[in-house]
Structure formats: structure tokens, C-alpha cells
Design a protein around this motif. Structure first.
Motif, short mmCIF file in Angstrom:
data_model
loop_
_atom_site.label_atom_id
_atom_site.label_comp_id
_atom_site.label_asym_id
_atom_site.label_seq_id
_atom_site.Cartn_x
_atom_site.Cartn_y
_atom_site.Cartn_z
N HIS A 8 -0.37 20.90 37.26
CA HIS A 8 -1.45 19.95 36.95
C HIS A 8 -0.92 18.80 36.09
N ALA A 9 -0.10 19.13 35.10
CA ALA A 9 0.47 18.09 34.23
C ALA A 9 1.33 17.12 35.04
N ALA A 10 2.17 17.65 35.91
CA ALA A 10 3.05 16.80 36.71
C ALA A 10 2.26 15.93 37.68
N SER A 11 1.16 16.46 38.20
CA SER A 11 0.38 15.71 39.19
C SER A 11 -0.32 14.50 38.58
N LYS A 12 -0.36 14.40 37.27
CA LYS A 12 -0.92 13.21 36.61
C LYS A 12 0.05 12.04 36.69
N TYR A 13 1.32 12.31 36.99
CA TYR A 13 2.36 11.28 36.97
C TYR A 13 2.86 10.86 38.35
#
Length: 190
Positions: free
Chosen positions: A94-99
Motif C-alpha cells: 500500500h505504501a509503495a502504491s502511493k508512489y
């Protein structure tokens, strides 16, 4: 900031650490991600074999399906550590998908693994036992007792192990200790 490793950013979880690494990467701040290859190996495995990366909606649906299946297995087996690991992996994605868009995630994560020989050391608390730095930044959301205190959730049970881990984190600072609330920073756009 200087070119030598003088500061630590510490987290109890890999997800908060990856979120911080991506934030620093997006701001072109040099960092060393302690055990980054080990941390990201299960993410690469999921991206390569289990998740649908064609678009955001399919990615989120396939991630939810994977999470539900693996978490149910962990619950059935009474494997709390595995359940925590599955949750951490989901939160890292989820964190990576923000970028980045789903199809770009593997490349983005590979890029942050590029070794810097200096900069801020990003690590879980477990990996820095016995080490110290002039400045230590602790990622507040990754420490359960800090969340219970901040949210005034007196019903939250915090184990002795969690208190001990926070003590280890706090005592890594030689001069300055700073609690960082990741929720108050700007959100990236991909």
C-alpha cells in the motif's frame, strides 16, 4: 545532512520504514536501507507471481484476495507472527502504491535498493541493537504504545516486548531523539 551516516530512522515495522524510504527517495535524500533486499524479497515475489498489476483496481483486488487468504491461514494455524508478517507485507505494498502505478512498482522498489555508502540509516529496531547515532528519528505509527497514547486508546494491550523494543529504539540516540508522525506529511502523487 552530511555524507556520513549520522542519523537513524527507526521503525518497529517494515511497512513504516518502506514508506519513509519512499518519501526520502522522492525528495532525493540519501539513505541506506538496512536489510532492504531481505525486506523486499517477499514483495518482489508477490509482484512477480500473485498480483494483478494491470491497473490500480485490479492490483488492490488481487492484494486483498492474497491478504485474506494468507491471514485466514495464519489465524487457522494460530500463527500470530505470520499474521503480523502478512499484514506488514500488505502495508508495504500500500505504501509503495502511493508512489507509482502497479506496473511500475517493481522498478521503483529496485531503484530504492541502490546502495548508498552514506546518508541516513533506515532500519528496524531489531537490526540496530548495539549501535548508536547522534540523531535518531522514531516513526511514531510503528510503535503500538505511542498509537495507544496518541489515540487515547486505554483498551489497547501493549506487551512487555513492545515496551522493551521501544526502550532499545530510544537508547540508540546519543544526542537527539525525535518522534516522527508520518501522517502529517504531504502525500505523493504518481
Amino acid at each position: 545532512y552530511s555524507d556520513e551516516t549520522h542519523s537513524f530512522v527507526l521503525s518497529r515495522t517494515n511497512a513504516a520504514l518502506l514508506d519513509c524510504a519512499l518519501f526520502l527517495w522522492s525528495h532525493k535524500v540519501k539513505f541506506v536501507l538496512n536489510s532492504g533486499k531481505e525486506m523486499l524479497a517477499p514483495i518482489f515475489e508477490l509482484l512477480d507471481h500473485n498480483l494483478d498489476l494491470r491497473d490500480d483496481k485490479l492490483f488492490k483486488a488481487s492484494l486483498k484476495d492474497w491478504y485474506d487468504t494468507e491471514f485466514a491461514k495464519a489465524e487457522k494455524a494460530g500463527a500470530l507472527a505470520y499474521a503480523d508478517r502478512v499484514t506488514d507485507i500488505m502495508e508495504m505494498l500500500h505504501a509503495a502504491s502511493k508512489y507509482a502505478q502497479p506496473v511500475q512498482l517493481r522498478g521503483l522498489l529496485a531503484e530504492i535498493l541502490v546502495e548508498n555508502k552514506s546518508g541516513v540509516l533506515l532500519s528496524t529496531v531489531h537490526k540496530v541493537k548495539g549501535l548508536e547515532a547522534d540523531r535518531v528519528f522514531l516513526l511514531e505509527q510503528s510503535f503500538p504504545q505511542r498509537n495507544a497514547w496518541r489515540d487515547q486508546d486505554k483498551s489497547r494491550f501493549v506487551t512487555q516486548e513492545e515496551y522493551n523494543l521501544e526502550y532499545v529504539a530510544i537508547t540508540r540516540a546519543r544526542e537527539h531523539l525525535i518522534w516522527v508522525d508520518l501522517a502529517v506529511r504531504e502525500q505523493p502523487e504518481h
